[in-house]
Enzyme design. Structure first.
Site, PDB file in Angstrom:
ATOM      1  N   GLU A 229       0.662 -11.664  14.047  1.00 22.60           N
ATOM      2  CA  GLU A 229       1.141 -10.803  14.454  1.00 22.60           C
ATOM      3  C   GLU A 229       0.804  -9.573  13.535  1.00 22.60           C
ATOM      4  O   GLU A 229       1.698  -9.874  12.566  1.00 22.60           O
ATOM      5  CB  GLU A 229       2.748 -10.675  14.874  1.00 22.60           C
ATOM      6  CG  GLU A 229       2.914 -11.585  16.345  1.00 22.60           C
ATOM      7  CD  GLU A 229       1.414 -11.053  18.015  1.00 22.60           C
ATOM      8  OE1 GLU A 229       1.911  -9.310  17.992  1.00 22.60           O
ATOM      9  OE2 GLU A 229       1.121 -11.924  18.663  1.00 22.60           O
TER      10      GLU A 229
ATOM     11  N   SER B  26      -8.454  -4.290   5.705  1.00 20.21           N
ATOM     12  CA  SER B  26      -8.753  -4.191   4.084  1.00 20.21           C
ATOM     13  C   SER B  26      -9.208  -5.633   3.857  1.00 20.21           C
ATOM     14  O   SER B  26      -8.279  -5.362   2.840  1.00 20.21           O
ATOM     15  CB  SER B  26      -7.912  -3.212   4.093  1.00 20.21           C
ATOM     16  OG  SER B  26      -7.112  -2.288   4.276  1.00 20.21           O
TER      17      SER B  26
ATOM     18  N   GLY C 167       0.352   5.312  -4.998  1.00 24.31           N
ATOM     19  CA  GLY C 167      -0.310   6.393  -5.204  1.00 24.31           C
ATOM     20  C   GLY C 167      -0.027   7.361  -4.301  1.00 24.31           C
ATOM     21  O   GLY C 167       0.577   8.437  -5.241  1.00 24.31           O
TER      22      GLY C 167
ATOM     23  N   ASN D 165     -10.537  -3.466  -5.973  1.00 28.13           N
ATOM     24  CA  ASN D 165      -9.691  -2.286  -6.527  1.00 28.13           C
ATOM     25  C   ASN D 165     -11.041  -2.023  -8.622  1.00 28.13           C
ATOM     26  O   ASN D 165      -9.862  -1.929  -8.953  1.00 28.13           O
ATOM     27  CB  ASN D 165      -8.767  -3.443  -6.856  1.00 28.13           C
ATOM     28  CG  ASN D 165      -7.174  -3.357  -5.590  1.00 28.13           C
ATOM     29  OD1 ASN D 165      -6.493  -3.433  -5.737  1.00 28.13           O
ATOM     30  ND2 ASN D 165      -7.929  -1.424  -4.861  1.00 28.13           N
TER      31      ASN D 165
ATOM     32  N   ASP E 188       1.140  -1.537  -0.456  1.00 25.84           N
ATOM     33  CA  ASP E 188      -0.319   0.250   0.264  1.00 25.84           C
ATOM     34  C   ASP E 188       0.736   1.083   0.037  1.00 25.84           C
ATOM     35  O   ASP E 188       2.055   1.164   0.939  1.00 25.84           O
ATOM     36  CB  ASP E 188      -0.898  -0.236   1.138  1.00 25.84           C
ATOM     37  CG  ASP E 188      -2.189   1.037   0.901  1.00 25.84           C
ATOM     38  OD1 ASP E 188      -2.676   1.338   0.224  1.00 25.84           O
ATOM     39  OD2 ASP E 188      -3.005   1.208   2.084  1.00 25.84           O
TER      40      ASP E 188
HETATM   41  C1  FPP Z   1      -1.572  -0.190  -3.044  1.00 31.49           C
HETATM   42  O1  FPP Z   1      -1.649   1.428  -3.436  1.00 31.49           O
HETATM   43  C2  FPP Z   1      -1.165  -1.547  -4.558  1.00 31.49           C
HETATM   44  C3  FPP Z   1      -2.215  -1.594  -5.160  1.00 31.49           C
HETATM   45  C4  FPP Z   1      -3.365  -1.476  -5.367  1.00 31.49           C
HETATM   46  C5  FPP Z   1      -1.699  -2.325  -5.940  1.00 31.49           C
HETATM   47  C6  FPP Z   1      -0.179  -3.335  -4.975  1.00 31.49           C
HETATM   48  C7  FPP Z   1       0.578  -3.842  -6.592  1.00 31.49           C
HETATM   49  C8  FPP Z   1       1.963  -3.804  -6.619  1.00 31.49           C
HETATM   50  C9  FPP Z   1       2.821  -3.207  -5.759  1.00 31.49           C
HETATM   51  C10 FPP Z   1       2.529  -4.515  -7.877  1.00 31.49           C
HETATM   52  C11 FPP Z   1       2.141  -6.026  -8.270  1.00 31.49           C
HETATM   53  C12 FPP Z   1       1.205  -5.672  -8.381  1.00 31.49           C
HETATM   54  C13 FPP Z   1       1.120  -6.887 -10.155  1.00 31.49           C
HETATM   55  C14 FPP Z   1      -0.700  -6.538 -10.127  1.00 31.49           C
HETATM   56  C15 FPP Z   1       1.497  -8.012 -10.106  1.00 31.49           C
HETATM   57  P1  FPP Z   1      -2.555   2.532  -3.479  1.00 31.49           P
HETATM   58  O2  FPP Z   1      -2.595   2.028  -5.576  1.00 31.49           O
HETATM   59  O3  FPP Z   1      -3.865   1.912  -2.860  1.00 31.49           O
HETATM   60  O4  FPP Z   1      -1.542   3.283  -3.165  1.00 31.49           O
HETATM   61  P2  FPP Z   1      -2.829   4.918  -2.427  1.00 31.49           P
HETATM   62  O5  FPP Z   1      -3.117   4.030  -1.000  1.00 31.49           O
HETATM   63  O6  FPP Z   1      -1.624   5.783  -1.598  1.00 31.49           O
HETATM   64  O7  FPP Z   1      -3.227   5.708  -3.607  1.00 31.49           O
END
Ligand code: FPP
Length: 221
Positions: A186, A175, A5, A50, A2
């Protein structure tokens, strides 16, 4: 994984650049786990929620899963890593992506050094719903349903419950992640945004876990 973004936003980049930067974090963490002798890591790559994201971001993440697998599969295989997926393989996942996932699973299915389980199109409640549907399909009588019967129908019953769950990016929520499996895990929280996460952060979480006293509802040992 996480915080991709926010990591991108902080740099004035599109959100998808944050996901791209998350690949290095994933690879370093996976190899760090391998080096430390960790048997399984499960990463949350795409949740059943998502799909609500903008269509371009969803499309990017689908393509990214595919390209990441294609590029990394052979080296992970060479290291003895078994690649698995937890989640719904429904019509929403493009056929091409599904095919790639199945190929990676097939190629690596006999590997024993470590399991890298990708939670993809995954939801903890959906996993339990799917297990209950399976129970009904299997014709299991109500008085035969116990925790074992449910566990046996999770996506990967052979994977042990996690000892530690690490949530990045300063969020303090579960989540919908591994709801059944984390009953006694843990929880470790860190402010690090996923693209900045490296094996050192994993090791710090393991150290934190080692200081904890797990009682499983019993008394101190
Ligand atoms: C959440 O961050 C992240 C995701 C929804 C995707 C995570 C995926 C990867 C790091 C790479 C591997 C992925 C695949 C599909 C193989 P966010 O976008 O919610 O970040 P934010 O909370 O800052 O908006």
């Amino acid at each position: 994984m996480d915080g991709n973004g926010r990591w991108a936003q902080q740099r004035g980049l599109p959100r998808t650049d944050g996901h791209a930067a998350g690949e290095e974090a994933l690879v370093d963490t996976a190899y760090g786990a391998l080096a430390a002798g960790i048997e399984t890591i499960t990463v949350y790559a795409f949740s059943t929620e998502n799909w609500r994201r903008p269509v371009d971001e969803v499309r990017y993440l689908m393509g990214f899963n595919e390209s990441l697998l294609k590029r990394r599969r052979d080296e992970l295989h060479a290291e003895g890593v078994r690649i698995t997926f937890s989640g719904r393989r429904d019509w929403r996942v493009p056929r091409r992506v599904l095919k790639n996932m199945e190929e990676a699973e097939e190629l690596t299915k006999r590997n024993k050094v470590m399991t890298l389980n990708m939670a993809f199109n995954y939801g903890g409640r959906a996993e339990i719903v799917d297990a209950v549907r399976q129970l009904v399909d299997d014709g299991v009588r109500a008085d035969k349903i116990d925790e074992r019967a449910i566990r046996a129908r999770l996506y990967h019953p052979e994977i042990p419950d996690p000892d530690v769950v690490i949530r990045t990016s300063g969020e303090y929520r579960i989540s919908n992640y591994l709801l059944w499996e984390i009953a006694y895990s843990e929880l470790v929280f860190t402010d690090v945004l996923w693209p900045d996460f490296r094996r050192e952060h994993l090791y710090a979480a393991v150290e934190e876990y080692q200081q904890r006293n797990r009682r499983y509802g019993g008394l101190e040992q």
